[in-house]
Design a protein around this motif. Structure first.
Motif, PDB file in Angstrom:
ATOM      1  N   ASP A  69     -83.627  30.188   4.796  1.00 30.11           N
ATOM      2  CA  ASP A  69     -84.537  30.628   5.857  1.00 30.11           C
ATOM      3  C   ASP A  69     -83.874  30.411   7.209  1.00 30.11           C
ATOM      4  O   ASP A  69     -83.707  29.291   7.660  1.00 30.11           O
TER       5      ASP A  69
ATOM      6  N   LEU B 265     -84.986  31.393  10.171  1.00 30.33           N
ATOM      7  CA  LEU B 265     -85.868  31.296  11.326  1.00 30.33           C
ATOM      8  C   LEU B 265     -86.744  30.048  11.353  1.00 30.33           C
ATOM      9  O   LEU B 265     -87.098  29.577  12.416  1.00 30.33           O
ATOM     10  N   ARG B 266     -87.090  29.499  10.213  1.00 29.81           N
ATOM     11  CA  ARG B 266     -88.029  28.397  10.211  1.00 29.81           C
ATOM     12  C   ARG B 266     -87.285  27.070  10.041  1.00 29.81           C
ATOM     13  O   ARG B 266     -86.738  26.543  11.008  1.00 29.81           O
ATOM     14  N   ALA B 267     -87.299  26.515   8.820  1.00 30.04           N
ATOM     15  CA  ALA B 267     -86.741  25.182   8.615  1.00 30.04           C
ATOM     16  C   ALA B 267     -85.279  25.095   9.036  1.00 30.04           C
ATOM     17  O   ALA B 267     -84.848  24.113   9.630  1.00 30.04           O
TER      18      ALA B 267
ATOM     19  N   ALA C 279     -84.867  25.187  13.025  1.00 33.44           N
ATOM     20  CA  ALA C 279     -85.658  24.245  13.812  1.00 33.44           C
ATOM     21  C   ALA C 279     -84.783  23.157  14.420  1.00 33.44           C
ATOM     22  O   ALA C 279     -84.091  22.435  13.715  1.00 33.44           O
TER      23      ALA C 279
ATOM     24  N   VAL D 177     -87.586  28.438  18.169  1.00 35.71           N
ATOM     25  CA  VAL D 177     -87.531  27.284  17.273  1.00 35.71           C
ATOM     26  C   VAL D 177     -86.289  26.416  17.478  1.00 35.71           C
ATOM     27  O   VAL D 177     -86.260  25.280  17.011  1.00 35.71           O
TER      28      VAL D 177
END
Length: 469
Positions: free
Chosen positions: A396, A398-400, A403, A428
């Motif tokens: 992923d 874009l997320r985890a 971040a 993020v």
């Protein structure tokens, strides 16, 4: 990531419906071998794939491709359902089945040497030959040092009960990982290295569906056919390293290598293909092939003719170091504890191949310098984790994975990375700083989203302001 839809072959199955159509065997189950076996079956031939690895044989017979190659899984299903393709580990069965036997096994670089490791090629011939009791053609497709075909001819005819009735030919492959199906079905040329008219006739029968499309055929001797592949790879590697050498000059002078490459590409004598600056080449072909070519030339006493290949290799390796430096620049010179999001692990997009992957070399170098590196890749995570377990991996971007990232570095130009939303990614990360090692992004778009942008051979950019050295 799901493979792209299998292309329609556009080729008829007429050759295999004729009584005298040759039956084919393919030694090996790697990208070259499996793709060749599947595509020939789709074109209408009866094909038997051969490998000593029972797990790969079982996987392919069950319709599972043991590596990532867009479109191949769908074609494998079609070929198996047609009844024209199956796989075995029995070499005696293969010898009895086939009229034309393709040797498509790997020739990796030897440990501790630049020379090619020919054990797999030699073993394939040694295991097949004792079972050849009738006239047959053995065709090498593997990339080998010049002189290998002549040596294997002697070995083959010495071990085969049919003796000189068994001939050897060479048919070099020019597959690009990620485009292997297309390059097999619609190659830009076919090269036949043969020693007799009979061998040429056999090869023309095998490749009739491809030749009927108008594909050029170059008929040559065995030596020339061996040289074609390494000469082609050496030329491509030289062109890639040339523009990356110009990137180094641009970095020292404040020039823009992308504009330089654009201007050069308008010259018909130069052309724009393989003239894109960036992280350089990797994978299981170009690096080891140019090294093996230079090594073989030295053995033949003509090493001085290809000394430039050592410089080509050195320039290519230097791009990886320079990319690490660019990440360090954006991290204010201190990578210790920096959180780096590395976009890409495969040596190129549309592949899960991590052999000599520039992306992973950069990621591991950053890790050794104290950075916390998270690697994302649509297809190569499993292979990357196997070779570099010290890194952190995610699917992923874009997320985890993103971040809290302090620096983002684009290392493999997958389409999903090319089309990332800089605003969404910027929301993020901790710092909007990116190194575009593949020149795959539009710097204006990223700078407009507030990112500090850097790419090899281009001036550093921040927002809409160009930062001059």
């Amino acid at each position: 990531m799901a493979g792209t839809p299998a292309p329609e072959s556009g080729l008829t199955a007429q050759p295999a419906t004729q009584a005298k159509a040759p039956r084919l065997t393919v030694m090996g189950t790697g990208c070259l071998a499996a793709t060749h076996a599947v595509c020939m079956a789709v074109m209408g031939f009866e094909v038997l794939g051969v490998d000593t690895d029972l797990r790969k044989v079982e996987s392919l017979n069950a319709g599972r491709v043991p590596f990532f190659e867009p479109g191949l899984a769908e074609l494998l299903t079609r070929a198996l359902e047609s009844g024209r393709l199956r796989f075995t580990s029995d070499m005696a069965e293969a010898a009895e089945f086939g009229d034309v036997h393709f040797v498509c096994v790997g020739t990796p670089q030897q440990h501790g040497s630049a020379a090619a490791d020919l054990r797999h090629v030699d073993n394939a011939v040694r295991e097949l030959a004792p079972h050849l009791t009738r006239r047959a053609l053995v065709v090498g497709k593997s990339t080998v040092p010049v002189g290998t075909a002549a040596r294997l001819t002697g070995l083959l005819q010495r071990l085969a009960p049919a003796g000189s009735e068994v001939e050897l030919a060479w048919n070099p492959e020019f597959l690009r990982e990620g485009y292997a199906v297309e390059d097999t079905m619609r190659p830009d040329r076919l090269v036949f290295g043969v020693s007799s008219e009979w061998a040429e006739t056999r090869l023309r029968a095998v490749f009739a569906p491809v030749i009927d499309q108008g594909t050029p055929v170059v008929v040559a001797d065995l030596t020339t056919a061996e040289l074609v592949k390494v000469a082609a790879n050496s030329f491509l590697a030289t062109k890639i390293s040339y523009i990356n050498a110009m990137a180094e000059v641009c970095e020292a002078t404040g020039g823009d290598v992308t504009r330089l490459a654009e201007a050069l590409a308008y010259d018909d004598r130069i052309g724009g293909r393989f003239l894109r600056p960036g992280l350089g080449f990797g994978g299981g072909c170009l690096p080891k092939d140019i090294r093996a070519f230079a090594h073989r030339a030295e053995e033949l006493g003509v090493g001085q003719a290809v000394t430039f290949l050592h410089d080509v290799d050195a320039i290519n390796k230097r791009r990886r170091t320079r990319t690490v430096d660019l990440v360090g620049d954006l991290a204010d010179g201190n990578l210790q504890g920096m959180r780096v999001l590395a976009l890409g692990a495969a040596f190129k997009p549309d592949s899960d191949d991590v052999r000599d992957a520039p992306a992973l070399e950069v990621a591991t170098a950053l890790h050794r310098l104290g950075a916390h590196v998270t690697v994302v890749d649509p297809a190569a995570i499993t292979n990357a984790r196997r070779t570099h377990p010290e890194l952190t991996y995610s699917t992923d971007a874009l997320r985890a994975a993103a971040a809290g990232a302090d620096v983002v570095v684009l290392l493999t130009e997958w389409d999903e990375f090319r089309h990332l939303d800089p605003h969404a990614l910027g929301a993020v990360v901790t710092h909007r700083r990116i190194v575009d090692a593949r020149h795959a992004l539009d710097p204006g778009t990223w700078c407009a989203a507030g990112w500090e942008y850097h790419a090899p051979g281009r001036p550093r950019m921040l927002g809409t302001t160009r930062l001059m050295k």
